[in-house]
Design a protein around this motif. Structure first.
Motif, PDB file in Angstrom:
ATOM      1  N   PRO A 126       0.827  -1.207   0.000  1.00 48.26           N
ATOM      2  CA  PRO A 126       0.000   0.000   0.000  1.00 48.26           C
ATOM      3  C   PRO A 126       0.867   1.266   0.000  1.00 48.26           C
ATOM      4  CG  PRO A 126      -0.084  -1.073   2.157  1.00 48.26           C
ATOM      5  CD  PRO A 126       0.697  -1.975   1.244  1.00 48.26           C
ATOM      6  N   GLU A 127       2.108   1.150   0.478  1.00 46.48           N
ATOM      7  CA  GLU A 127       3.019   2.294   0.450  1.00 46.48           C
ATOM      8  C   GLU A 127       3.419   2.548  -1.001  1.00 46.48           C
ATOM      9  OE1 GLU A 127       2.991   0.052   3.966  1.00 46.48           O
ATOM     10  OE2 GLU A 127       4.173  -0.564   2.260  1.00 46.48           O
ATOM     11  N   THR A 128       3.562   3.822  -1.328  1.00 44.50           N
ATOM     12  CA  THR A 128       3.925   4.175  -2.697  1.00 44.50           C
ATOM     13  C   THR A 128       5.252   4.929  -2.726  1.00 44.50           C
ATOM     14  OG1 THR A 128       2.673   6.236  -2.605  1.00 44.50           O
ATOM     15  CG2 THR A 128       1.517   4.279  -3.463  1.00 44.50           C
ATOM     16  N   ALA A 129       5.811   5.005  -3.910  1.00 38.55           N
ATOM     17  CA  ALA A 129       7.013   5.786  -4.157  1.00 38.55           C
ATOM     18  C   ALA A 129       6.862   6.422  -5.530  1.00 38.55           C
ATOM     19  CB  ALA A 129       8.250   4.904  -4.107  1.00 38.55           C
ATOM     20  N   THR A 130       7.479   7.569  -5.706  1.00 33.74           N
ATOM     21  CA  THR A 130       7.385   8.294  -6.961  1.00 33.74           C
ATOM     22  C   THR A 130       8.769   8.362  -7.599  1.00 33.74           C
ATOM     23  OG1 THR A 130       5.550   9.592  -6.088  1.00 33.74           O
ATOM     24  CG2 THR A 130       6.680  10.469  -8.025  1.00 33.74           C
ATOM     25  N   HIS A 131       8.834   7.997  -8.870  1.00 36.82           N
ATOM     26  CA  HIS A 131      10.091   7.996  -9.625  1.00 36.82           C
ATOM     27  C   HIS A 131       9.848   8.608 -10.997  1.00 36.82           C
ATOM     28  CE1 HIS A 131      12.004   5.290  -6.728  1.00 36.82           C
ATOM     29  NE2 HIS A 131      10.860   4.639  -6.711  1.00 36.82           N
ATOM     30  N   GLU A 132      10.893   9.181 -11.551  1.00 37.83           N
ATOM     31  CA  GLU A 132      10.816   9.700 -12.910  1.00 37.83           C
ATOM     32  C   GLU A 132      10.867   8.527 -13.880  1.00 37.83           C
ATOM     33  OE1 GLU A 132      12.386  13.731 -14.279  1.00 37.83           O
ATOM     34  OE2 GLU A 132      13.903  12.296 -14.934  1.00 37.83           O
ATOM     35  N   GLU A 133       9.938   8.524 -14.828  1.00 38.16           N
ATOM     36  CA  GLU A 133       9.879   7.465 -15.826  1.00 38.16           C
ATOM     37  C   GLU A 133       9.808   8.073 -17.216  1.00 38.16           C
ATOM     38  OE1 GLU A 133       7.028   4.308 -15.153  1.00 38.16           O
ATOM     39  OE2 GLU A 133       7.231   4.481 -12.976  1.00 38.16           O
ATOM     40  N   GLY A 134      10.101   7.230 -18.183  1.00 36.23           N
ATOM     41  CA  GLY A 134      10.017   7.594 -19.585  1.00 36.23           C
ATOM     42  C   GLY A 134      10.021   6.319 -20.392  1.00 36.23           C
ATOM     43  N   THR A 156       3.774   7.652  -9.702  1.00 38.19           N
ATOM     44  CA  THR A 156       3.660   7.040  -8.376  1.00 38.19           C
ATOM     45  C   THR A 156       3.145   5.615  -8.533  1.00 38.19           C
ATOM     46  OG1 THR A 156       3.256   9.191  -7.376  1.00 38.19           O
ATOM     47  CG2 THR A 156       2.570   7.258  -6.102  1.00 38.19           C
ATOM     48  N   ARG A 157       3.876   4.698  -7.885  1.00 34.71           N
ATOM     49  CA  ARG A 157       3.534   3.267  -7.939  1.00 34.71           C
ATOM     50  C   ARG A 157       3.756   2.647  -6.555  1.00 34.71           C
ATOM     51  NH1 ARG A 157       3.585   1.202 -13.186  1.00 34.71           N
ATOM     52  NH2 ARG A 157       4.523   2.515 -14.784  1.00 34.71           N
ATOM     53  N   PRO A 158       3.276   1.413  -6.342  1.00 37.65           N
ATOM     54  CA  PRO A 158       3.605   0.733  -5.089  1.00 37.65           C
ATOM     55  C   PRO A 158       5.125   0.659  -4.889  1.00 37.65           C
ATOM     56  CG  PRO A 158       1.833  -0.417  -6.202  1.00 37.65           C
ATOM     57  CD  PRO A 158       2.331   0.636  -7.157  1.00 37.65           C
ATOM     58  N   ALA A 159       5.558   0.890  -3.661  1.00 32.08           N
ATOM     59  CA  ALA A 159       6.988   0.941  -3.348  1.00 32.08           C
ATOM     60  C   ALA A 159       7.632  -0.439  -3.299  1.00 32.08           C
ATOM     61  CB  ALA A 159       7.201   1.663  -2.025  1.00 32.08           C
ATOM     62  N   HIS A 160       6.854  -1.461  -2.976  1.00 28.49           N
ATOM     63  CA  HIS A 160       7.373  -2.825  -2.856  1.00 28.49           C
ATOM     64  C   HIS A 160       6.429  -3.756  -3.605  1.00 28.49           C
ATOM     65  CE1 HIS A 160       9.855  -1.404   0.519  1.00 28.49           C
ATOM     66  NE2 HIS A 160       8.764  -0.769   0.915  1.00 28.49           N
ATOM     67  N   ILE A 161       6.994  -4.727  -4.291  1.00 28.59           N
ATOM     68  CA  ILE A 161       6.160  -5.731  -4.976  1.00 28.59           C
ATOM     69  C   ILE A 161       6.761  -7.124  -4.808  1.00 28.59           C
ATOM     70  CG2 ILE A 161       5.250  -4.151  -6.722  1.00 28.59           C
ATOM     71  CD1 ILE A 161       7.268  -5.504  -8.732  1.00 28.59           C
ATOM     72  N   PHE A 175      13.246   1.914  -6.958  1.00 24.92           N
ATOM     73  CA  PHE A 175      13.259   2.118  -8.399  1.00 24.92           C
ATOM     74  C   PHE A 175      13.181   0.798  -9.159  1.00 24.92           C
ATOM     75  CE2 PHE A 175      15.380   2.983 -12.511  1.00 24.92           C
ATOM     76  CZ  PHE A 175      14.436   3.856 -13.012  1.00 24.92           C
ATOM     77  N   GLU A 176      13.774  -0.259  -8.609  1.00 30.15           N
ATOM     78  CA  GLU A 176      13.686  -1.571  -9.258  1.00 30.15           C
ATOM     79  C   GLU A 176      12.225  -2.016  -9.350  1.00 30.15           C
ATOM     80  OE1 GLU A 176      15.374  -6.144  -8.796  1.00 30.15           O
ATOM     81  OE2 GLU A 176      15.439  -4.786  -7.073  1.00 30.15           O
TER      82      GLU A 176
END
Length: 165
Positions: A82-90, A102-107, A126-127
């Protein structure tokens, strides 16, 4: 094998669901080699078979230039925090623009290797974002689909300007 041409945005193939891989053998190994060679050629972190026009659920990732390649066949997210993290994507299929997603921080995700053996693995930070990004691509969800309508429209304008320059 040489690198293959990329499928570029707005090609509709980037929005198609990729088919599960059912045959593990030399054809799959050759496809993975093509995806890998193309990933190296375009200096990407991750690349899917759909990025080179093959609608198969294959992902190749290299988190850094020194890292070994990782191959995920038929990957699927099994659990997301449920925790999220935001990363730059392209995307190499849409060069010149990036945005924060913003996506889930752990999967935890499942996948098969080149021989068809099934595995589970966890990822964070980021992984985790990179793996989710590539699985989205296999599901026909292009990365800009994760943006709000306003951010997507602004990004598309920026992208249009990069193409006309």
């Amino acid at each position: 094998m040489p690198a293959r041409p990329l499928v570029l945005f707005p090609d509709p193939r980037l929005s198609h669901l990729a088919a599960p891989v059912e045959a593990f053998g030399p054809d799959l190994s050759a496809l993975v080699t093509d995806v890998w060679d193309t990933l190296l050629d375009v200096s990407a972190i991750g690349l899917t078979a759909p990025h080179i026009g093959v609608p198969a659920r294959v992902v190749v990732i290299r988190m850094s230039p020194e890292a070994e390649r990782r191959v995920y066949v038929n990957p699927v997210v099994l659990w997301a925090s449920p925790e999220t993290a935001t990363h730059e994507e392209g995307s190499v299929s849409m060069p010149g623009v990036r945005e924060r997603i913003t996506r889930p921080a752990h999967i935890r995700f499942g996948y098969s290797d080149l021989e068809g053996a099934e595995h589970e693995q966890t990822a964070e930070g980021f992984e985790a974002a990179a793996i989710q990004h590539e699985i989205d691509q296999l599901d026909g969800v292009f990365w800009i689909d994760r943006l709000s309508r306003l951010k997507r429209e602004r990004l598309l304008k920026r992208f249009g300007k990069t193409k006309s320059d």
